[in-house]
Write a protein that holds these residues in place. Structure first.
Motif, mmCIF file in Angstrom:
data_model
loop_
_atom_site.group_PDB
_atom_site.id
_atom_site.type_symbol
_atom_site.label_atom_id
_atom_site.label_comp_id
_atom_site.label_asym_id
_atom_site.label_seq_id
_atom_site.Cartn_x
_atom_site.Cartn_y
_atom_site.Cartn_z
ATOM 1 N N SER A 83 0.831 -1.208 0.000
ATOM 2 C CA SER A 83 0.000 0.000 0.000
ATOM 3 C C SER A 83 0.865 1.257 0.000
ATOM 4 N N GLU B 19 2.276 2.073 -3.525
ATOM 5 C CA GLU B 19 1.262 2.663 -4.395
ATOM 6 C C GLU B 19 1.018 4.133 -4.033
ATOM 7 N N GLU C 261 1.842 7.662 -6.264
ATOM 8 C CA GLU C 261 0.764 8.577 -6.626
ATOM 9 C C GLU C 261 0.941 9.965 -6.016
ATOM 10 N N PHE D 284 2.555 -4.615 -8.596
ATOM 11 C CA PHE D 284 2.243 -3.223 -8.918
ATOM 12 C C PHE D 284 3.303 -2.629 -9.844
ATOM 13 N N HIS E 29 4.458 1.088 -12.069
ATOM 14 C CA HIS E 29 4.261 2.539 -12.171
ATOM 15 C C HIS E 29 5.513 3.147 -12.807
#
Length: 281
Positions: free
Chosen positions: A18, A21, A25, A42, A44
């Motif tokens: 968590s 992420e 962001e 995940f 990104h």
């Protein structure tokens, strides 16, 4: 947008995943590096993953960052023995903190446990307490110790003990008021959010311990927009007053060149400039 870089160790766990992420962001961070034994699911553009063997982790494996978040943790049942448990929950975090200090990383944030204490009657809490003690002795620039209560959230694995504890605490939540609030279960996503808030807006002191009930209420500071009226924004009288300078305050723009002091050696030749037509391919 900020220019911060972060390193996360233990990024495949409930809180660590968590946290990764949320860091990716967040506009304050331009780079997030994960050091893990297996690749997280995940993805990104900001995220870089380094697959490492923690038993062979060296200084060059850790680049500079503004914060290093350590979310490593397991259970004795999953580890299989106390020896392996201590390696994951004590030896690895301490070794990583030592490497972070050598690399000049100014802030080390680590998750321990609500009841962490070296003299605790519970083995798990004793290990966490010893970790906290040795990290403090390490002399890090800034150390933030995160002490959550029972973590809740969607795990990839089933843990019977934690599920039972989660249900019990959920039923008991209305009774956990006043001093008992600290025993309430806490969402792993809130712990991750709190860690980021601590890194960006937390107390600036060598060592800080954050108990679970404080983590549960941490939130980002509200952005207050200044209400500027049109009269203030377009105050022409003020602008005109600023433009009207006294004669003696004006800059004398008559420039006198001492030609005896400065000699021009190059000649400037005016030549006719011709443009060649653009050749289309």
């Amino acid at each position: 947008m900020g220019m911060r870089a972060a390193i996360v160790v233990g990024a495949t766990g409930l809180t660590g995943s968590s946290l990764v992420e949320q860091l990716c962001e967040n506009d304050e961070y331009v780079s997030v590096t994960v050091i893990a034994r297996r690749k997280p699911t995940f993805k990104h553009p900001k995220l870089e993953v380094k697959i490492c063997d923690f038993d062979r982790l060296e200084e060059q494996d850790i680049a500079f960052a503004h914060e290093l978040y350590c979310c490593l943790g397991t259970t004795i049942k999953k580890a299989g023995s106390r020896k392996v448990f201590e390696k994951v929950d004590f030896e690895y975090p301490l070794a990583i903190a030592s490497l972070a200090k050598k690399r000049g990383i100014p802030h080390f944030l680590v998750i321990t446990a609500m009841g962490a204490k070296e003299s605790s009657p519970f083995y798990y809490n004793r290990v966490k307490g010893k970790l906290e003690h040795d990290l403090m002795e390490l002399g890090l620039q800034q150390l933030s110790i995160i002490r959550p209560s029972l973590l809740v959230g969607e795990r990839n694995e089933f843990r019977l003990g934690e599920k039972v504890g989660e249900k019990v605490l959920k039923l008991a939540k209305p009774l956990l008021i006043g001093p008992l609030k600290r025993f309430r279960a806490i969402e792993a996503s809130q712990v991750a959010k709190a860690m980021m808030i601590i890194a960006l807006h937390g107390k600036q002191q060598p060592v800080t311990i954050y108990p679970s009930h404080e983590l549960a209420i941490l939130a980002f500071p509200e952005t207050v927009e200044e209400d500027v009226s049109r009269e203030t924004l377009f105050n022409w009288d003020k602008i005109k007053k600023a433009d009207s300078l006294h004669e003696e305050d004006k800059v004398n723009r008559n420039v006198v060149i001492d030609r005896e002091k400065y000699t021009i050696h190059d000649k400037v030749v005016d030549e006719e400039v011709r443009f060649r037509p653009y050749d289309k391919e």
